[in-house]
Design a protein around this motif. Structure first.
Motif, mmCIF file in Angstrom:
data_model
loop_
_atom_site.group_PDB
_atom_site.id
_atom_site.type_symbol
_atom_site.label_atom_id
_atom_site.label_comp_id
_atom_site.label_asym_id
_atom_site.label_seq_id
_atom_site.Cartn_x
_atom_site.Cartn_y
_atom_site.Cartn_z
ATOM 1 N N GLY A 35 0.816 -1.212 0.000
ATOM 2 C CA GLY A 35 0.000 0.000 0.000
ATOM 3 C C GLY A 35 0.843 1.252 0.000
ATOM 4 O O GLY A 35 2.041 1.216 0.293
ATOM 5 N N TRP A 36 0.201 2.338 -0.369
ATOM 6 C CA TRP A 36 0.777 3.674 -0.266
ATOM 7 C C TRP A 36 -0.003 4.457 0.791
ATOM 8 O O TRP A 36 -1.242 4.460 0.777
ATOM 9 C CB TRP A 36 0.693 4.417 -1.597
ATOM 10 C CG TRP A 36 1.632 3.920 -2.644
ATOM 11 C CD1 TRP A 36 1.342 3.064 -3.669
ATOM 12 C CD2 TRP A 36 3.016 4.254 -2.770
ATOM 13 N NE1 TRP A 36 2.474 2.846 -4.427
ATOM 14 C CE2 TRP A 36 3.510 3.561 -3.896
ATOM 15 C CE3 TRP A 36 3.895 5.062 -2.047
ATOM 16 C CZ2 TRP A 36 4.845 3.654 -4.316
ATOM 17 C CZ3 TRP A 36 5.210 5.157 -2.465
ATOM 18 C CH2 TRP A 36 5.671 4.461 -3.580
ATOM 19 N N PHE A 37 0.725 5.110 1.658
ATOM 20 C CA PHE A 37 0.152 5.991 2.666
ATOM 21 C C PHE A 37 0.819 7.359 2.526
ATOM 22 O O PHE A 37 1.868 7.485 1.907
ATOM 23 C CB PHE A 37 0.404 5.435 4.073
ATOM 24 C CG PHE A 37 -0.370 4.185 4.367
ATOM 25 C CD1 PHE A 37 0.059 2.957 3.890
ATOM 26 C CD2 PHE A 37 -1.540 4.233 5.118
ATOM 27 C CE1 PHE A 37 -0.658 1.799 4.155
ATOM 28 C CE2 PHE A 37 -2.262 3.086 5.386
ATOM 29 C CZ PHE A 37 -1.821 1.863 4.906
ATOM 30 N N GLU A 46 -2.394 8.640 6.454
ATOM 31 C CA GLU A 46 -3.634 8.108 5.902
ATOM 32 C C GLU A 46 -3.348 7.229 4.692
ATOM 33 O O GLU A 46 -2.340 7.398 3.999
ATOM 34 C CB GLU A 46 -4.565 9.250 5.476
ATOM 35 C CG GLU A 46 -4.002 10.133 4.386
ATOM 36 C CD GLU A 46 -4.971 11.222 3.938
ATOM 37 O OE1 GLU A 46 -6.062 11.357 4.537
ATOM 38 O OE2 GLU A 46 -4.641 11.931 2.968
ATOM 39 N N LEU A 47 -4.271 6.317 4.441
ATOM 40 C CA LEU A 47 -4.164 5.453 3.269
ATOM 41 C C LEU A 47 -4.374 6.260 2.004
ATOM 42 O O LEU A 47 -5.265 7.114 1.929
ATOM 43 C CB LEU A 47 -5.219 4.354 3.336
ATOM 44 C CG LEU A 47 -5.329 3.501 2.065
ATOM 45 C CD1 LEU A 47 -4.218 2.468 2.038
ATOM 46 C CD2 LEU A 47 -6.697 2.843 1.968
ATOM 47 N N VAL A 48 -3.570 5.964 0.989
ATOM 48 C CA VAL A 48 -3.792 6.498 -0.347
ATOM 49 C C VAL A 48 -4.384 5.412 -1.233
ATOM 50 O O VAL A 48 -5.428 5.585 -1.851
ATOM 51 C CB VAL A 48 -2.480 7.023 -0.959
ATOM 52 C CG1 VAL A 48 -2.710 7.495 -2.388
ATOM 53 C CG2 VAL A 48 -1.898 8.140 -0.106
ATOM 54 N N ALA A 49 -3.703 4.267 -1.287
ATOM 55 C CA ALA A 49 -4.156 3.157 -2.123
ATOM 56 C C ALA A 49 -3.505 1.870 -1.647
ATOM 57 O O ALA A 49 -2.425 1.898 -1.057
ATOM 58 C CB ALA A 49 -3.809 3.400 -3.590
ATOM 59 N N CYS A 96 5.554 3.777 1.287
ATOM 60 C CA CYS A 96 5.035 2.490 0.865
ATOM 61 C C CYS A 96 5.148 1.516 2.032
ATOM 62 O O CYS A 96 5.981 1.683 2.933
ATOM 63 C CB CYS A 96 5.744 1.955 -0.373
ATOM 64 S SG CYS A 96 7.430 1.415 -0.158
ATOM 65 N N ALA A 97 4.287 0.516 2.027
ATOM 66 C CA ALA A 97 4.213 -0.432 3.127
ATOM 67 C C ALA A 97 3.833 -1.798 2.584
ATOM 68 O O ALA A 97 3.221 -1.908 1.515
ATOM 69 C CB ALA A 97 3.198 0.035 4.158
ATOM 70 N N ALA A 98 4.178 -2.824 3.349
ATOM 71 C CA ALA A 98 3.894 -4.200 2.941
ATOM 72 C C ALA A 98 3.296 -4.971 4.102
ATOM 73 O O ALA A 98 3.652 -4.753 5.266
ATOM 74 C CB ALA A 98 5.174 -4.882 2.458
ATOM 75 N N GLN A 108 -3.556 0.955 8.385
ATOM 76 C CA GLN A 108 -2.097 0.905 8.505
ATOM 77 C C GLN A 108 -1.641 -0.056 9.589
ATOM 78 O O GLN A 108 -0.489 -0.518 9.533
ATOM 79 C CB GLN A 108 -1.523 2.293 8.732
ATOM 80 C CG GLN A 108 -2.020 3.032 9.929
ATOM 81 C CD GLN A 108 -1.431 4.444 9.971
ATOM 82 O OE1 GLN A 108 -0.206 4.628 9.950
ATOM 83 N NE2 GLN A 108 -2.304 5.442 10.005
ATOM 84 N N ILE A 109 -2.490 -0.410 10.530
ATOM 85 C CA ILE A 109 -2.054 -1.349 11.558
ATOM 86 C C ILE A 109 -1.833 -2.741 10.979
ATOM 87 O O ILE A 109 -1.207 -3.588 11.607
ATOM 88 C CB ILE A 109 -3.037 -1.412 12.739
ATOM 89 C CG1 ILE A 109 -4.403 -1.949 12.291
ATOM 90 C CG2 ILE A 109 -3.169 -0.060 13.409
ATOM 91 C CD1 ILE A 109 -5.354 -2.173 13.452
#
Length: 124
Positions: A35-37, A46-49, A96-98, A108-109
């Motif tokens: 995801g992208w935050f 916040e979440l983007v996608a 970015c996150a995985a 996001q958690i």
């Protein structure tokens, strides 16, 4: 584990476009939904996608629907965020996150791994 490095941020005028990249190393990115935050000054992240492991499912924040596109190339271990029609309010640090989940995750958690962030600044 996976390590994430964002790139592609910069300064752009309102109405312009940028493409962010997130390169994954270590464990292959196809083992993770991603995801992208973003976090603007004085605001919460916040979440983007978000995108599933295969790339077949995506989810977007209402504020970016129709303007941003998330995608991934698992052969290159890279995720992208194409940002069009940028607005001043899109100015933020983008992360970015995985997550080891299969499908896209909007909270996001759910994410275990994070990049260091890349600055996107949109001028009027």
């Amino acid at each position: 584990q996976v390590q994430l490095v964002e790139s592609g941020g910069g300064l752009v005028q309102a109405g312009g476009s940028l493409r962010l990249s997130c390169a994954a190393s270590g464990r292959t990115s196809s083992n993770y939904a991603m995801g992208w935050f973003r976090q603007a000054p004085g605001k919460e992240r916040e979440l983007v996608a978000a995108i599933s492991r295969s790339g077949g499912r995506t989810s977007y924040a209402d504020s970016v629907k129709g303007r941003f596109t998330i995608s991934r190339d698992n052969a290159k271990n890279t995720m992208y965020l194409q940002m069009n029609s940028l607005k001043v309010e899109d100015t933020a640090v983008y992360y970015c996150a995985a997550t080891e989940a299969v499908g896209p995750r909007t909270s996001q958690i759910a994410y275990n791994y994070w990049g260091q962030g890349t600055q996107v600044s949109v001028s009027s």
